[in-house]
Scaffold this motif. Structure first.
Motif, PDB file in Angstrom:
ATOM      1  N   GLY A   1       8.001  13.795  11.366  1.00 39.61           N
ATOM      2  CA  GLY A   1       8.233  12.811  10.314  1.00 39.61           C
ATOM      3  C   GLY A   1       9.618  13.022   9.724  1.00 39.61           C
TER       4      GLY A   1
ATOM      5  N   LEU B   1      11.097   1.631   2.360  1.00 40.36           N
ATOM      6  CA  LEU B   1      11.344   3.002   1.923  1.00 40.36           C
ATOM      7  C   LEU B   1      12.768   3.215   1.410  1.00 40.36           C
ATOM      8  CD1 LEU B   1       9.459   4.722   4.858  1.00 40.36           C
ATOM      9  CD2 LEU B   1       8.632   4.370   2.517  1.00 40.36           C
TER      10      LEU B   1
ATOM     11  N   TRP C   1       3.190  16.627  15.497  1.00 36.68           N
ATOM     12  CA  TRP C   1       3.620  15.438  14.762  1.00 36.68           C
ATOM     13  C   TRP C   1       5.025  15.665  14.232  1.00 36.68           C
ATOM     14  CZ3 TRP C   1       5.133  15.751   9.716  1.00 36.68           C
ATOM     15  CH2 TRP C   1       4.668  16.810   8.955  1.00 36.68           C
TER      16      TRP C   1
ATOM     17  N   HIS D   1       0.836  -1.196   0.000  1.00 42.69           N
ATOM     18  CA  HIS D   1       0.000   0.000   0.000  1.00 42.69           C
ATOM     19  C   HIS D   1       0.868   1.241   0.000  1.00 42.69           C
ATOM     20  CE1 HIS D   1      -3.474  -2.477   0.784  1.00 42.69           C
ATOM     21  NE2 HIS D   1      -2.811  -3.058   1.763  1.00 42.69           N
ATOM     22  N   ASP D   2       0.293   2.339  -0.518  1.00 42.92           N
ATOM     23  CA  ASP D   2       1.022   3.599  -0.558  1.00 42.92           C
ATOM     24  C   ASP D   2       1.309   4.114   0.855  1.00 42.92           C
ATOM     25  OD1 ASP D   2       2.188   5.896  -1.718  1.00 42.92           O
ATOM     26  OD2 ASP D   2       0.310   6.975  -1.482  1.00 42.92           O
ATOM     27  N   LYS D   3       0.326   4.010   1.736  1.00 44.30           N
ATOM     28  CA  LYS D   3       0.496   4.448   3.126  1.00 44.30           C
ATOM     29  C   LYS D   3       0.443   3.215   4.012  1.00 44.30           C
ATOM     30  CE  LYS D   3      -1.843   8.736   2.085  1.00 44.30           C
ATOM     31  NZ  LYS D   3      -2.258   8.461   0.722  1.00 44.30           N
ATOM     32  N   GLN D   4       1.310   3.215   4.992  1.00 46.54           N
ATOM     33  CA  GLN D   4       1.395   2.009   5.823  1.00 46.54           C
ATOM     34  C   GLN D   4       1.897   2.380   7.207  1.00 46.54           C
ATOM     35  OE1 GLN D   4       3.469  -1.101   3.819  1.00 46.54           O
ATOM     36  NE2 GLN D   4       3.661  -2.355   5.620  1.00 46.54           N
ATOM     37  N   LEU D   5       1.395   1.697   8.207  1.00 44.35           N
ATOM     38  CA  LEU D   5       1.901   1.827   9.564  1.00 44.35           C
ATOM     39  C   LEU D   5       2.960   0.750   9.754  1.00 44.35           C
ATOM     40  CD1 LEU D   5       1.757   3.099  12.389  1.00 44.35           C
ATOM     41  CD2 LEU D   5       0.023   1.385  12.947  1.00 44.35           C
TER      42      LEU D   5
ATOM     43  N   ALA E   1      10.146  -0.628   7.746  1.00 41.16           N
ATOM     44  CA  ALA E   1      10.046   0.710   7.160  1.00 41.16           C
ATOM     45  C   ALA E   1      11.305   1.041   6.361  1.00 41.16           C
ATOM     46  CB  ALA E   1       9.820   1.752   8.251  1.00 41.16           C
TER      47      ALA E   1
END
Length: 75
Positions: free
Chosen positions: A48, A28, A46, A2-6, A24
């Motif tokens: 990042g 990535l 937040w 998936h494009d976004k992932q935890l 990760a």
């Protein structure tokens, strides 16, 4: 994938260091020695990371297209 992932969690150590989970790093393409820029929002609380290469690409995209943006604003 998936494009976004935890990818899990990371714990901040006593020296402020964070270990990025292996899943990760693998997904990535983050390798030992890579420079990561730390980004975030104080208001939204937040934080990042963005790889130096992607940050440079983003800046290049913005600066390469600044004239187009100016033209759009004039219309």
């Amino acid at each position: 994938m998936h494009d976004k992932q935890l990818f899990g969690t990371a714990t901040v150590g006593t020296k402020g260091q964070v270990v990025i989970p292996a899943d990760a790093r693998d997904a990535l393409g983050i390798e030992s020695g890579d420079r990561l820029y730390v980004v975030g929002s104080v208001e939204k609380k937040w934080v990042g990371f963005i790889k130096e290469e992607q940050f440079r690409e983003l800046l290049n995209h913005l600066t390469d297209n600044i004239e187009q943006y100016k033209d759009l604003l004039k219309k």
